[in-house]
Design a protein around this motif. Sequence first.
Motif, short mmCIF file in Angstrom:
data_model
loop_
_atom_site.label_atom_id
_atom_site.label_comp_id
_atom_site.label_asym_id
_atom_site.label_seq_id
_atom_site.Cartn_x
_atom_site.Cartn_y
_atom_site.Cartn_z
N HIS A 95 7.98 11.95 29.22
CA HIS A 95 8.60 11.19 28.21
C HIS A 95 9.93 10.88 28.31
N ALA A 96 10.60 11.69 29.24
CA ALA A 96 11.99 11.61 29.39
C ALA A 96 12.81 10.30 29.40
N PRO A 97 11.98 9.10 30.11
CA PRO A 97 12.70 7.71 30.15
C PRO A 97 12.96 7.08 28.79
N SER A 98 11.95 7.53 27.85
CA SER A 98 11.98 7.00 26.59
C SER A 98 12.89 7.66 25.74
N SER A 99 13.28 8.79 25.92
CA SER A 99 14.00 9.66 24.93
C SER A 99 15.50 9.98 25.23
N LEU A 100 15.77 9.88 26.60
CA LEU A 100 16.90 10.31 27.38
C LEU A 100 17.62 8.99 27.83
N LEU A 101 19.07 9.01 27.66
CA LEU A 101 19.76 8.01 28.16
C LEU A 101 19.75 7.82 29.66
N PRO A 102 19.77 6.85 30.36
CA PRO A 102 19.89 6.95 31.74
C PRO A 102 21.23 7.39 32.27
N THR A 103 21.45 7.92 33.46
CA THR A 103 22.77 8.19 33.73
C THR A 103 23.47 6.82 34.41
N PRO A 104 24.60 6.73 33.67
CA PRO A 104 25.48 5.31 34.17
C PRO A 104 25.93 5.31 35.84
N SER A 105 25.51 4.23 36.65
CA SER A 105 26.21 4.28 37.71
C SER A 105 27.46 4.50 38.05
N ALA A 106 27.85 4.80 39.33
CA ALA A 106 29.13 4.90 39.62
C ALA A 106 30.28 3.81 39.24
N ASP A 107 29.77 2.63 39.66
CA ASP A 107 30.61 1.37 39.01
C ASP A 107 30.69 1.47 37.57
N ILE A 108 29.68 1.78 36.74
CA ILE A 108 29.95 1.71 35.39
C ILE A 108 30.97 2.89 35.03
N ALA A 109 31.04 4.01 35.61
CA ALA A 109 31.73 5.14 35.27
C ALA A 109 33.23 4.84 35.68
N GLU A 110 33.17 3.94 36.74
CA GLU A 110 34.54 3.71 37.35
C GLU A 110 34.95 2.56 36.23
N PHE A 111 34.40 1.78 35.70
CA PHE A 111 34.73 0.65 34.64
C PHE A 111 35.30 1.46 33.46
N SER A 113 36.36 4.39 33.10
CA SER A 113 37.35 5.04 33.44
C SER A 113 38.87 4.17 33.16
N MET A 114 38.84 3.05 33.91
CA MET A 114 39.64 2.22 34.04
C MET A 114 39.88 1.41 32.59
N PHE A 115 39.08 1.07 31.81
CA PHE A 115 39.18 0.59 30.64
C PHE A 115 39.83 1.60 29.52
N SER A 116 39.24 2.74 29.73
CA SER A 116 39.82 3.88 28.79
C SER A 116 41.30 3.94 29.01
N LYS A 117 41.81 3.96 30.26
CA LYS A 117 42.96 4.25 30.68
C LYS A 117 43.98 3.08 30.21
N ALA A 367 32.34 -0.70 28.65
CA ALA A 367 33.40 -0.06 28.37
C ALA A 367 32.90 1.07 27.69
N ASP A 368 31.59 1.03 27.34
CA ASP A 368 30.97 2.45 26.31
C ASP A 368 30.20 3.18 27.46
N ASN A 369 30.54 2.89 28.61
CA ASN A 369 29.72 3.88 29.81
C ASN A 369 28.42 3.46 29.80
N ARG A 370 27.95 2.37 29.91
CA ARG A 370 26.40 1.87 29.69
C ARG A 370 26.36 0.65 30.67
N GLY A 371 25.22 0.78 31.33
CA GLY A 371 24.84 -0.49 32.35
C GLY A 371 24.11 -1.41 31.62
N TYR A 372 23.86 -1.54 30.36
CA TYR A 372 22.67 -2.26 29.66
C TYR A 372 23.64 -2.57 28.25
#
Length: 423
Positions: A95-111, A113-117, A367-372
């Motif tokens: 049941h993890a896919p429906s209750s846990l948030l997916p891990t953001p990709s490396a590109d989203i994490a980079e985005f 980081s730069m947006f927060s900076k 910017a909120d560290n989500r890919g969706y």
Amino acid sequence: MEGTLLSTRGTLPLTTPPAAIQTTPAPSPTGIVPTPNQQSPHTPMAPQAPLTPQTSHATQAMVSPSRPAQSVRPAQPAQPRQERHGQQGRAAQSHAPSSLLPTPSADIAEFHSMFSKLVDNVSHVVAGKETPIRQCAAAMVVGGHILLEDNPGTGKTQLARGLANSIDMPFKRIQFTPDLLPSDVVGVTYYDQKTGEFEYREGPIFASIVLADEINRASPKTQSALLEVMEEQNVTVDSVTHPVPQPFMVIATQNPIEQLGTYKLPEAQMDRFLIKTTVGYPGHDVSVDILRQINVTDRAATVHPVLSGEDVLRMRGISEHVRLDDSILEYIVRLVEATRHNERIRVGSSMRGALALARCARVWAAADNRGYVVPDDVKHLAVAVLAHRITLTAESTFAGSTPEQLIGQILEDVPAPTLGANA
């Protein structure tokens, strides 16, 4: 009864064979059912078997002389503790896919980081105003333009200059006045006597970030000089088209209270602004901190670039891969259609407004560290993106209604979709 031993804990027949303990016992003539956990002192100990539902019902029929009858649940086969925990862990993983948030990709994490900076750097210029700063940064990533409308002295120009100084890109400022000409904005073709040829001299519009200060003070003729460049990213002078640098963004400011010597922006130009927002006055604590830095006369000059133009273009490419679910697209279209069918709105939002809202929502999600994109991203941006694109009826204007209030009412009336973590 003959052959039966009575005790304070129950009765057991002395002649019961060991095999009878492993099967469902039959009631004795006296109505007393032997229990599988009690053994006769004259019979050897037999291995216990798991209780079956039939055994459970038979056990409930047994009544002890000294204790009241208690309901007994069917017992389950004994399992090792580690095995039970292993099964629970596998069930949780299913049941993890429906209750846990997916891990953001490396590109989203980079985005993220730069947006927060970028936002943190501009926050040193305009303190306590994270929302308008994030909106300006999102408009830059999308490639749109922003209109800052607020009272004098709220930091509109400082916000624009702080954003420009935080990115290593060309920056130009145009002070709009009633006598400003279109050639003063886009440039002019002049005759060079040394070479004997006509040459084009670029205007201040040829910069990555252009500050149009007090834009409503220029005449409509000068304001129309910005229509082409704001929509097509090009400037046409004497039938020759010149592209502007990329990324390109116009930040315009205007005061809503002083109308003497001003010209209202036409609806066509208002529709070309991606976002219209306000800065507002700072809070009490922020105001005290600003007074402590009274010797700092130009706060925008205190920040240094943290991103480059290539970083902004890379962020734009990353945001284009943020997922937009069909239910989100349906939700955006319903919001835009609601502005067209509202009886208090004379002119609703165009399709350009729907596209702007979808593009801004993707940047807001990254910017909120989500890919969706989730419905809250659309709700946070709907007022800033759609309010300046609608025209109210005369009755609504006389009643004191504002476009922001009507967009907020539409957000309450149109149901938002429900998405899971994998949306």
